[in-house]
Scaffold this motif. Structure first.
Motif, mmCIF file in Angstrom:
data_model
loop_
_atom_site.group_PDB
_atom_site.id
_atom_site.type_symbol
_atom_site.label_atom_id
_atom_site.label_comp_id
_atom_site.label_asym_id
_atom_site.label_seq_id
_atom_site.Cartn_x
_atom_site.Cartn_y
_atom_site.Cartn_z
ATOM 1 N N ARG A 99 -52.641 31.009 37.822
ATOM 2 C CA ARG A 99 -54.040 30.943 38.283
ATOM 3 C C ARG A 99 -54.819 29.814 37.624
ATOM 4 N NH1 ARG A 99 -52.186 35.723 37.373
ATOM 5 N NH2 ARG A 99 -52.885 35.650 35.212
ATOM 6 N N THR A 100 -54.115 28.769 37.199
ATOM 7 C CA THR A 100 -54.767 27.611 36.595
ATOM 8 C C THR A 100 -54.181 26.336 37.188
ATOM 9 O OG1 THR A 100 -53.161 27.588 34.786
ATOM 10 C CG2 THR A 100 -55.232 28.772 34.405
ATOM 11 N N CYS A 101 -54.920 25.266 37.082
ATOM 12 C CA CYS A 101 -54.439 23.966 37.557
ATOM 13 C C CYS A 101 -53.323 23.504 36.634
ATOM 14 C CB CYS A 101 -55.590 22.954 37.560
ATOM 15 S SG CYS A 101 -55.067 21.271 37.957
ATOM 16 N N PRO A 102 -52.213 23.003 37.175
ATOM 17 C CA PRO A 102 -51.117 22.548 36.324
ATOM 18 C C PRO A 102 -51.483 21.359 35.448
ATOM 19 C CG PRO A 102 -50.331 22.945 38.551
ATOM 20 C CD PRO A 102 -51.823 23.013 38.610
ATOM 21 N N MET A 103 -52.522 20.635 35.804
ATOM 22 C CA MET A 103 -52.882 19.427 35.046
ATOM 23 C C MET A 103 -54.021 19.683 34.067
ATOM 24 S SD MET A 103 -52.516 16.458 37.939
ATOM 25 C CE MET A 103 -52.875 15.197 36.726
ATOM 26 N N CYS A 129 -46.884 14.349 42.441
ATOM 27 C CA CYS A 129 -47.160 15.782 42.286
ATOM 28 C C CYS A 129 -46.757 16.203 40.877
ATOM 29 C CB CYS A 129 -46.394 16.584 43.333
ATOM 30 S SG CYS A 129 -46.557 18.375 43.153
ATOM 31 N N ALA A 130 -47.676 16.817 40.142
ATOM 32 C CA ALA A 130 -47.419 17.176 38.741
ATOM 33 C C ALA A 130 -46.416 18.316 38.596
ATOM 34 C CB ALA A 130 -48.725 17.558 38.053
ATOM 35 N N VAL A 131 -46.122 19.001 39.687
ATOM 36 C CA VAL A 131 -45.192 20.139 39.612
ATOM 37 C C VAL A 131 -43.755 19.682 39.827
ATOM 38 C CG1 VAL A 131 -44.618 22.413 40.538
ATOM 39 C CG2 VAL A 131 -47.010 21.699 40.373
ATOM 40 N N CYS A 132 -43.506 18.974 40.915
ATOM 41 C CA CYS A 132 -42.141 18.533 41.225
ATOM 42 C C CYS A 132 -41.875 17.089 40.817
ATOM 43 C CB CYS A 132 -41.852 18.707 42.711
ATOM 44 S SG CYS A 132 -42.904 17.690 43.783
ATOM 45 N N ILE A 133 -42.907 16.360 40.345
ATOM 46 C CA ILE A 133 -42.796 14.964 39.894
ATOM 47 C C ILE A 133 -42.224 14.092 41.012
ATOM 48 C CG2 ILE A 133 -42.183 13.526 37.901
ATOM 49 C CD1 ILE A 133 -43.681 16.000 37.182
ATOM 50 N N GLU A 134 -42.635 14.318 42.211
ATOM 51 C CA GLU A 134 -42.236 13.495 43.342
ATOM 52 C C GLU A 134 -43.488 12.986 44.054
ATOM 53 O OE1 GLU A 134 -39.618 15.477 45.958
ATOM 54 O OE2 GLU A 134 -38.010 15.768 44.460
ATOM 55 N N GLY A 135 -43.316 11.812 44.650
ATOM 56 C CA GLY A 135 -44.443 11.234 45.357
ATOM 57 C C GLY A 135 -44.726 11.946 46.673
ATOM 58 N N TYR A 136 -45.885 11.615 47.253
ATOM 59 C CA TYR A 136 -46.292 12.227 48.510
ATOM 60 C C TYR A 136 -45.779 11.383 49.674
ATOM 61 C CZ TYR A 136 -49.407 14.820 45.456
ATOM 62 O OH TYR A 136 -49.910 15.599 44.458
#
Length: 405
Positions: free
Chosen positions: A308-312, A273-280
Motif C-alpha cells: 500500500r505504498t509507492c515503490p519509489m 519501471c521501478a518494479v521490473c526495471i524495464e522500459g515502457y
C-alpha cells in the motif's frame, strides 16, 4: 514497542516458573533427606562341637561367621563374646516375665542371652536379661513373613549392654543346638555402617501438593498464552483483511493509462519501471499513483495490494486518497474525491479523472487528445490551487463536450 513488552513479560513469567519449580524441587529434596537412619550390621561368629562326631571327639569344633546381625539404635557398637544361653523354663522362653531366669553358666563367665521376638517389647527383654548381668542380648526374628528380615531395635535405656537382632533361620539354628545341650560360643563384632533414607508422608504430601500447584499454574499460563496468541492472530488477520480491502478500493481509484507510440514514456532517457526495471513500450498499461510516479499495472498492483505504498517514494496510497483502512463501503470515501460539478471522481493531487481513458474511446478527428493533456499535467510543476481547479473544470467541460459530440 508493544511486541517487545509482551515478549519481555512472557520471558519473565517463564523464568519465574522455572525458578519456582527448582526451588520447590530442592526444598522437597531437603525434606526427604532430613529423615534418615544410620545403623550398623554385626558379624556373628558361633563356635560349637560338631554334633555329628562321637562324644569322645569333643575337641573338634565347628565355626560359622556371617554378617547377619543388626545393632540396636542406641546399643554400644562394641565387640563382645560369651556363651549363648536361653531361659531355664520353656514357658518363659520369650523372657517377658521379670522373674524368668536364664541358664547362667558358672560365676565369672561371660554369657549372651538368646531371646525370640514377640509377646512384649524388645526393650523389656533386654532389661530382663541385663538385670541378670548378661553381656549381650541377641533377639532373633520369629513369625515374620520375611524370615531374613531384621530391623533396628529402639533404645532400651541400658547403655552398657550390646543388643543385636539376627534373622529367624540363624536363631532357630542356635536354639536347635542349645536344645541338644551343645555349648555354643558366640563372638559379636561390628560390621558395616549403613545410612538409609526414608520419605515421610509429610514430604510426599508436600511434594504432591507442590507438583499439583505448579501444574495448575503452568496450565493456566499456557491457556492464557495461547488465548493471547489466538486473539492476536485473529486481530492480525482481521487487520490484514481490512487493509487488503482498503488497498483494493484504493487501487481501483488510481488512474490507468495505455502507452502509445510517440509518448514520452517510450523515450530512452525516461525512467524505467521501478518494479521490473524495464522500459515502457507502446501498448503497455501503466498505473499512475497520486505521487505522479507511474509503473506497469501488472507490476505495481500486487505490490500495492501487499504494501500500500509507492515503490519509489514510499507514499501511502490510503492516506493520499483518504481511504480509512476499515472502510467497508464506497459511502465511506470522503467527499473530496467527488467533483463539485457532479462529474466523475478526480485524483486529489493530479486533478485528473480516475476513469480509465483510452484513445479508442475518443473520435479520431477530436482536436484535443486526452493523453496529451495528462502528460502536460504530469510534467508540469505543481500549480496553485486556483489554477488547478480551473484546469480540472476545463478538462471536465471538454470531456463532456466530447462525449456529447
Amino acid at each position: 514497542m508493544a511486541m517487545s513488552v509482551i515478549q519481555a513479560c512472557r520471558s519473565l513469567a517463564l523464568s519465574t516458573w522455572l525458578l519456582s519449580f527448582c526451588f520447590v524441587h530442592l526444598l522437597c529434596l531437603d525434606f526427604t533427606v532430613a529423615e534418615k537412619e544410620e545403623w550398623y550390621t554385626a558379624f556373628v561368629n558361633i563356635t560349637y562341637p560338631d554334633p555329628g562326631v562321637g562324644a569322645g571327639a569333643g575337641s573338634e569344633l565347628r565355626s560359622e561367621k556371617t554378617e547377619c546381625g543388626r545393632y540396636g539404635e542406641h546399643s554400644p557398637k562394641n565387640e563382645v563374646w560369651g556363651q549363648v544361653v536361653m531361659t531355664s523354663a520353656t514357658a518363659d522362653r520369650q523372657a517377658c516375665d521379670p522373674n524368668a531366669r536364664f541358664a547362667v553358666p558358672g560365676p565369672g563367665k561371660l554369657w549372651i542371652a538368646l531371646v525370640p521376638i514377640g509377646n512384649c517389647s524388645c526393650k523389656e527383654k533386654i532389661r530382663h536379661a541385663a538385670s541378670q548381668n548378661a553381656s549381650a542380648v541377641v533377639i532373633y526374628n520369629f513369625g515374620s513373613s520375611n524370615t531374613n528380615e531384621t530391623f533396628t531395635m529402639p533404645p532400651s535405656g541400658i547403655d552398657d549392654v550390646v543388643a543385636i537382632m539376627i534373622p529367624e533361620p540363624k536363631g532357630k539354628e542356635i536354639v536347635s543346638l542349645l536344645e541338644r545341650n551343645i555349648t555354643v560360643m558366640m563372638h559379636i563384632t561390628v560390621g558395616t555402617r549403613n545410612l538409609q533414607k526414608y520419605v515421610s508422608r509429610t514430604s510426599v504430601v508436600f511434594v504432591s501438593i507442590s507438583f499439583i500447584v505448579l501444574m495448575i499454574i503452568s496450565l493456566a499460563w499456557l491457556v492464557f498464552y495461547y488465548i493471547q496468541r489466538f486473539r492476536y492472530a485473529n486481530a492480525r488477520d482481521r487487520n490484514q483483511r481490512r487493509l487488503g480491502d482498503a488497498a483494493k478500493k484504493a487501487i481501483s481509484k488510481l488512474q490507468v493509462r495505455t502507452i502509445r507510440k510517440g509518448d514520452k514514456e517510450t523515450e530512452s532517457d525516461f525512467d524505467n519501471c521501478a518494479v521490473c526495471i524495464e522500459g515502457y513500450k507502446p501498448n503497455d498499461v501503466v498505473r499512475i499513483l497520486p505521487c505522479r510516479h507511474l509503473f506497469h499495472k501488472s507490476c505495481v498492483d500486487p505490490w500495492l495490494l501487499d504494501h500500500r505504498t509507492c515503490p519509489m517514494c514510499k507514499m501511502n496510497i490510503l492516506k493520499a486518497l483518504g481511504i480509512p483502512p476499515n472502510a467497508d463501503c464506497v459511502d465511506d470515501i470522503p467527499p473530496d474525491f467527488e467533483a463539485s460539478i457532479g462529474g466523475p471522481p478526480t485524483n486529489q493531487i493530479t486533478g485528473a479523472s480516475d476513469i480509465t481513458v483510452n484513445e479508442s474511446s475518443i473520435a479520431v478527428d477530436t482536436p484535443i487528445r486526452t493523453v496529451g493533456i495528462l502528460q502536460v499535467i504530469q510534467d508540469a510543476d505543481p500549480a496553485p490551487q486556483a489554477v488547478e481547479s480551473n484546469i480540472t473544470t476545463s478538462i471536465g467541460k471538454k470531456s463532456i463536450e466530447l462525449e456529447f459530440s
